[in-house]
Design an enzyme around this catalytic site. Sequence first.
Site, PDB file in Angstrom:
ATOM      1  N   CYS A 154       0.836  -1.192   0.000  1.00  0.00           N
ATOM      2  CA  CYS A 154       0.000   0.000   0.000  1.00  0.00           C
ATOM      3  C   CYS A 154       0.881   1.255   0.000  1.00  0.00           C
ATOM      4  O   CYS A 154       1.490   1.564  -1.009  1.00  0.00           O
ATOM      5  CB  CYS A 154      -0.961  -0.040   1.186  1.00  0.00           C
ATOM      6  SG  CYS A 154      -2.341   1.110   1.043  1.00  0.00           S
ATOM      7  N   HIS A 158      -3.456  -5.198   0.062  1.00  0.00           N
ATOM      8  CA  HIS A 158      -2.962  -5.788   1.317  1.00  0.00           C
ATOM      9  C   HIS A 158      -3.003  -7.315   1.232  1.00  0.00           C
ATOM     10  O   HIS A 158      -3.966  -7.954   1.686  1.00  0.00           O
ATOM     11  CB  HIS A 158      -3.797  -5.305   2.501  1.00  0.00           C
ATOM     12  CG  HIS A 158      -3.593  -3.870   2.843  1.00  0.00           C
ATOM     13  ND1 HIS A 158      -2.648  -3.439   3.747  1.00  0.00           N
ATOM     14  CD2 HIS A 158      -4.188  -2.744   2.357  1.00  0.00           C
ATOM     15  CE1 HIS A 158      -2.686  -2.124   3.828  1.00  0.00           C
ATOM     16  NE2 HIS A 158      -3.609  -1.675   2.993  1.00  0.00           N
ATOM     17  N   GLU A 176      -1.503  -9.489   2.933  1.00  0.00           N
ATOM     18  CA  GLU A 176      -1.433 -10.152   4.238  1.00  0.00           C
ATOM     19  C   GLU A 176      -2.817 -10.549   4.755  1.00  0.00           C
ATOM     20  O   GLU A 176      -2.942 -11.463   5.579  1.00  0.00           O
ATOM     21  CB  GLU A 176      -0.736  -9.250   5.258  1.00  0.00           C
ATOM     22  CG  GLU A 176      -1.490  -8.004   5.698  1.00  0.00           C
ATOM     23  CD  GLU A 176      -1.319  -6.800   4.789  1.00  0.00           C
ATOM     24  OE1 GLU A 176      -1.667  -5.678   5.209  1.00  0.00           O
ATOM     25  OE2 GLU A 176      -0.841  -6.976   3.658  1.00  0.00           O
TER      26      GLU A 176
END
Length: 547
Positions: free
Chosen positions: A380, A519, A521
Site C-alpha cells: 500500500c 494488502h 497479508e
Amino acid sequence: MARFIFITGGVVSSLGKGLASAALGSLLQARGFSVRLRKLDPYLNVDPGTMSPFEHGEVFVTDDGAETDLDLGHYERFTGVPARKTDSISSGRVYSNVLERERRGDYLGKTIQVIPHVTNEIKDFIRIGEDEVDFMLCEIGGTVGDIEGLPFFEAIRQFAQEKPQGDCIFVHLTLLPYISASGELKTKPTQHSVKELRSIGLAPDVLVCRSGRPIPEKEREKLALFCNVRPERVIAARDLDSIYDAPLVYHEEGLDQAVLDAFRISPAPKPDLTKWKDVSDAVHSPDGEVRIAIVGKYTQLEDAYKSINEALTHGGIANRVRVKVEWLDAEIFEGSDSSPHLERFHGIIVPGGFGERGTEGKINAARFARERQVPYLGICLGMQMAVIEAARNLVGIANAGSQEFDHEAGDARFEPVIFHMSEWVEGNRTVTREVGDDKGGTMRLGAYDAVLTPGSRVSEIYGGTEISERHRHRYEVDIAYRERLEGCGLSFSGLSPDGRLPEIMELPDHPWYVGVQFHPELKSKPFDPHPLFRSFVEAALRHSRLV
C-alpha cells in the site's frame, strides 16, 4: 439451522477471546461441521476504520469492503472462511441503525429504548445467515461488567430464551492469576466474574481459564463447584509458544468435546487435525532462520501490523524457516544513513499507513533495498514510497511527492506522482470521492481485480494473470508517469482491469523487489500462505546465504 456459541470474557481484557473463538471454530471444522464467526464490539465508533492503530491495533478488511476488528483476521486465518460485513458490528453501528430508522418513522412514533429497540437490532444481526452453517460463534467484545456491553449481554440472553432449548450455549473466558508468594492459582476473580455474568441472566456452560500454569485438580473442582460448571468443562487455556498450537492444545484440554457435550451431540465425529499438526511441526522444527525488518509508523504496537506478522510466519511455514521480525520506526531513517540499521536484515517490508510522518524514512528504506539488492516488499503506502523513490533517484524528478502530504499542506514545490483518486468503478457502479469527505468508509475498500503482465515475476508467483486482492487506501500511483518510470527499469506488472490504476510494481533486474497497492497479508493463512509472502521469505532465505 445453526447452533449458537456465545463467547464472553471476564476479569481483564486481552485474554485471547478472539484466538479461543478461532481455535474452537477450527476444531469444529475438523470434526466435519461448518462454522461462521462473528464479533460484537461495545465501542461507540461505527467501525474501527477511523481509530488510531495505537488505540485498536490493525483494521482488518473483508472482501466486501468492511473495516473490522482484528479478531476477524484470526477467524479467517484459522478457519479459512472469508469474513463478511455481516460478521462485525459495534454499538456505534447498532445505535446508528436504530436512529436512522427512528428518523424515517419506522417505529411509528414509539419511544425508542435500549429494550426492545437496541436489543432487537443486535438480535437481528445475530440471526443473519443462521441457516447457512452448523455453528455460529459470536464473540462479545470487552469484559462482563462493562457498562457499554450491557445491551449485548441482554440481547444474547433474550436470543437464547427465544431459541429452542439446547440451541445456544455460553463459553466464558477468564483469568486465573498466580500469586507467587503463596504459590497458588487464585480462583476468586473467576468466581466473581461468573457471579457478575449470572446476575444479568447468563450462566456459562463451558469455562475457559487463562493461566500460565496447569490447573491443579483441586482448583478445577473448586471452579466447577462455585461456578456451577461440570468439572470436565473447566478448560485450561495455557500460554503458548505459537498461536498455531491453539487448536491442538485446546483439543487436548477437551474444549471441542465440552462444547459438543453441552449441545448433547453424541456420538461426536472424530476430528482430523492433520493440517494443524503439520503447521505446528513446521513452526517448531524449522530448517533455518531469516531476519526481516518492518519499517513502519506504528511500530510501538505490534498489533498495528498483526496480519503482516502472521503472513510472514505463514511464509516461514511454507519454507520451513523461522522468521525473526524486527520493528523499526521509519523516523530513525530520516536525514541519516539507513545502512547501519538495515544491513543486517535479509528482507525489508514497508507496510501501509496514513499521514506524512515517517515517509522520508520509508523512502530511504526502499532506496537501501533497491541499491543493496535486498528483497523488498512494499504494501500500500510502501508501494507508493518505492515509486516516489524511483521517481526521484531513477527518473530524476527530485521533488516527487504525494498529494496525501504535499497537496494537503499546500506546498506547490512538490510534483505529485501519487494522487487522490476521486472516481473509480466498483462492480457496476461509479464511486466518487472528494478530499474533504468524511474519513470513515470513503477509501477504495475490499476486493478488486487486477491483471498481471504475462511473464512478470508476480505472474509467476501467483501462477496466473488474473487476481483479486483487498484494498484500503485513498491515494493511487498516477498512471501518467508510467512511461518515464518504466523507461528507467521499473515495471508496472499489475494493473486494474481498465488499465487506469497501477496495482503492482516490480524491478525485473532486482533479486526480489515488489510493491503492491493492496494488502496481501489479509488473505494469508497458516495452511495456505499467500503467494507473495511465500516467495518473499524464499527470496530472503536466498539472500541470507549470500551475506
